[in-house]
Write an enzyme that holds these catalytic residues in place. Structure first.
Site, PDB file in Angstrom:
ATOM      1  N   ASP A 241       0.832  -1.196   0.000  1.00  0.00           N
ATOM      2  CA  ASP A 241       0.000   0.000   0.000  1.00  0.00           C
ATOM      3  C   ASP A 241       0.877   1.259   0.000  1.00  0.00           C
ATOM      4  O   ASP A 241       1.839   1.352   0.779  1.00  0.00           O
ATOM      5  CB  ASP A 241      -0.856  -0.046   1.283  1.00  0.00           C
ATOM      6  CG  ASP A 241      -1.951   0.981   1.321  1.00  0.00           C
ATOM      7  OD1 ASP A 241      -2.847   0.911   0.470  1.00  0.00           O
ATOM      8  OD2 ASP A 241      -1.915   1.853   2.211  1.00  0.00           O
ATOM      9  N   GLU A 302       1.750  -0.079  -4.723  1.00  0.00           N
ATOM     10  CA  GLU A 302       0.787   0.925  -5.173  1.00  0.00           C
ATOM     11  C   GLU A 302       1.460   2.283  -5.171  1.00  0.00           C
ATOM     12  O   GLU A 302       1.895   2.766  -4.124  1.00  0.00           O
ATOM     13  CB  GLU A 302      -0.431   0.971  -4.237  1.00  0.00           C
ATOM     14  CG  GLU A 302      -1.462   1.978  -4.697  1.00  0.00           C
ATOM     15  CD  GLU A 302      -2.323   2.544  -3.575  1.00  0.00           C
ATOM     16  OE1 GLU A 302      -3.421   3.019  -3.862  1.00  0.00           O
ATOM     17  OE2 GLU A 302      -1.891   2.538  -2.399  1.00  0.00           O
TER      18      GLU A 302
HETATM   19  C1  GLC Z   1      -4.334   3.076  -0.477  1.00  0.00           C
HETATM   20  C2  GLC Z   1      -5.543   2.170  -0.441  1.00  0.00           C
HETATM   21  C3  GLC Z   1      -6.722   2.955   0.043  1.00  0.00           C
HETATM   22  C4  GLC Z   1      -6.411   3.458   1.434  1.00  0.00           C
HETATM   23  C5  GLC Z   1      -5.112   4.258   1.456  1.00  0.00           C
HETATM   24  C6  GLC Z   1      -4.615   4.476   2.851  1.00  0.00           C
HETATM   25  O1  GLC Z   1      -4.456   4.068  -1.414  1.00  0.00           O
HETATM   26  O2  GLC Z   1      -5.764   1.628  -1.717  1.00  0.00           O
HETATM   27  O3  GLC Z   1      -7.895   2.197   0.054  1.00  0.00           O
HETATM   28  O4  GLC Z   1      -7.449   4.278   1.881  1.00  0.00           O
HETATM   29  O5  GLC Z   1      -4.081   3.569   0.793  1.00  0.00           O
HETATM   30  O6  GLC Z   1      -4.180   3.259   3.400  1.00  0.00           O
END
Ligand code: GLC
Length: 579
Positions: A241, A302
């Site tokens: 994440d 991500e």
């Molecule tokens: C990422 C996740 C999202 C979350 C954020 C904070 O972007 O995909 O759902 O709210 O991180 O953890």
């Protein structure tokens, strides 16, 4: 002091040890030595566990529910994906759908038990399906014992596990002034005042999601210990994440102003200091070397608010990166052509991901129908199928978001009823989209409860679920689901489609996107008509046979050597193979 000496660390290593000691079936892990990387040939399926299948009747999906539906994903009648990625399943207050983790080494009772998890790994592996977990390492929940200990004392062993700072001064009103101008992505200042420590702590997201201090070696040690525990349990990899935000500049300098006219205050800053720091690369290398201790494991990071160039710079063998350029495109052949060209140029030999939907964004079928200005079910299905061809034939690892295989649309949830926390505080000062809309429960059948639950679902079903569900589509050879199944099989059987290079082909009209994939002389051609009119379209020279068409074209029929050039029907997508 070694990590095991601090009370909280002792706890955490305890649970990590619990993780290790109970190893269920490590030999069942699917690692095949010498495998060049299953993630380069296979497709990953994202499950949002709250919304997949509920086995207890509490209205929330759970691990036994996932196990019951594994045959939907793998096996003779399954979709044919290679791996599942589970959004977070750890104990959590659930303020950000589980992205606020209170214990990294356990299973939230909402989703089941550690035994259920072990059974999931075993049942998935038995079907040749790998399992990826979501690692939320930028922050924890404020209920995590690490934060509770860090908050309790400025001098305790965990004092520096989070990013604490003294105020920059005091307002005339007596209010403490935050250390710099950083903003939370979820609105307001990124600094929260803590009366106990009389200091601010940093939170890139909610105030209940304090950011870990990755410059503190004990944090690294504790997190790595926990990760090793999951690996020993048989996990095949992780989604990381917002991984490019793990490290912030050590002097915590204020960000300079960014785009003056951008919609949200966060976008009006240039994020030079609160993410994307140079020492992320060595940290990533260290993390990868741990994951690589056994073969066959992958990670995907991500990218938090970054562009294609950053995605390429952070891609490594076995470590992919989500860039969201494709996800940001409207239903337009010209936009996709431009974006694909840019991505191909930037990635070169590196391996991209292909994503059209996830748990944070409007589902792509709904987005694309909005661009087309159509809502009827026929167009809905045609767009879902054409988009599937795009997703599963571009170069890179495709990620399918649960429900898209039946063309599941967004649901409407007014902000006043939102569960998604940033949506609840949305205003003109803080524009936010409601992420509930893309998280509705999976409709398995047309029965009450949709085969998802015997209780009241935590979010409403999509209004068309009585007709748009897995059971109904499984019986229809022309359904979106049948198209996904055919496409996944064709992709797996055709090396050019899963491993080949990509070359864009000039197209006759602005609504047609066409490209060729090629590997070791094997060629495939893909053409997609984004428009509602017919188009005459000729493939490149060669002897082509249709391998899949979302229109009326028969599989096996020749393409291109008929007296008249073939026509692409409105919204038709086709794949032809040479030979
Ligand atoms: C990422 C996740 C999202 C979350 C954020 C904070 O972007 O995909 O759902 O709210 O991180 O953890």
């Amino acid at each position: 002091m070694s990590p095991a000496q601090g009370p909280v660390l002792a706890d955490s290593s305890q649970s990590a040890r619990g993780n290790v000691a109970d190893v269920t079936d490590p030999a069942a892990a699917l690692a095949r030595p010498g495998d060049p990387g299953w993630w380069r040939t296979g497709v990953v399926y994202q499950i949002y566990p709250r919304s997949f299948a509920d086995s207890t009747g509490d209205g929330v999906g759970d691990l036994p529910g996932i196990i019951e539906h594994l045959d939907h994903l793998a096996g003779p009648d399954g979709l044919g994906v290679e791996a599942i990625w589970l959004s977070p399943i750890y104990p959590s207050p659930g303020l950000d759908g589980g992205y606020d983790v209170a214990d990294y080494s356990a299973i939230d009772p909402l989703f089941g038990s550690m035994d259920d998890f072990d059974r999931l790994i075993k049942e998935a592996h038995r079907r040749g399906l790998r399992v990826l977990l979501d690692l939320v390492l930028n922050h924890t929940s404020d209920r995590h014992p690490w934060f509770e200990a860090s908050r309790a004392s400025r001098t305790g062993p965990e004092a520096d596990w989070y990013i604490w700072r003294d105020p920059a001064g005091t307002h005339r009103s007596g209010r403490p002034i935050p250390p710099n101008n950083w903003l939370s992505f979820f609105g307001g200042s990124a600094w929260q005042w803590d009366e106990g420590r009389r200091q601010f702590y940093l939170h890139t997201f909610l105030a209940q999601q304090p950011d870990l201090n990755w410059r503190e070696p004990f944090v690294q040690e504790a997190v790595f210990g926990m990760v090793r525990g999951w690996l020993r349990r048989g996990v095949d990899g992780f989604r990381l994440d917002v991984f490019n935000a793990l490290l912030k500049s050590s002097d915590l300098a204020s960000n300079p102003p960014g785009r003056r006219l951008a919609r949200s205050p966060w976008q009006r800053q240039r994020h030079l200091h609160d993410k994307d720091q140079a020492d992320l690369l060595p940290l990533l290398a260290l993390f990868r070397s741990m994951v690589d201790e056994a073969p066959g494991r992958m990670t995907v990071g991500e990218l938090f608010a970054g562009d294609i160039g950053q995605a390429v710079a952070l891609t490594r063998p076995g470590h992919l990166v989500f860039d969201f350029e494709l996800l940001g495109q409207p239903w337009s052949a010209a936009s996709f052509r431009r974006t694909i060209a840019e991505r191909e140029r930037a990635f070169g030999e590196a391996w991209p991901t292909v994503v059209l939907s996830n748990h944070d964004q409007s589902r792509h079928v709904s987005r694309f129908l909005r661009t087309l200005g159509r809502q009827d079910q026929r167009t809905h299905d045609a767009v879902a199928k054409a988009a599937a061809v795009l997703l599963l034939t571009l170069r890179g690892t495709p990620f399918v978001y649960y429900g898209e295989e039946i063309g599941l649309p967004d649901i409407r949830v007014p902000n006043a009823l939102a569960i998604d926390p940033p949506a609840r505080r949305a205003s003109w000062r803080f524009p936010w989209w409601n992420r509930d809309r893309c998280r509705s429960p999976m409709p398995w059948t047309g029965d009450p409860g949709a085969g998802f639950t015997t209780g009241r679902p935590w979010l409403p079903f999509s209004p068309d679920h009585v007709t748009r569900n897995v059971a109904r589509q499984a019986e229809d050879s022309d359904s979106v689901l049948a198209t996904y199944r055919r496409l996944l099989r064709l992709r797996a059987a055709t090396p050019a489609l899963h491993g080949g290079g990509l070359r864009l082909i000039p197209s006759p009209g602005e609504d047609v996107l066409a490209y060729e994939r090629e590997l070791d002389g094997g060629r495939a051609v893909v053409a997609i008509n984004f428009g509602l009119r017919r188009f005459v379209w000729a493939p490149p020279p060669g002897s082509w046979k249709v391998a899949l068409s979302t229109g009326p074209r028969a599989v096996g029929s020749p393409l291109g050597d008929t007296p008249r050039a073939p026509q692409l029907e409105p919204l038709e997508a086709l794949i032809a193979l040479e030979g």
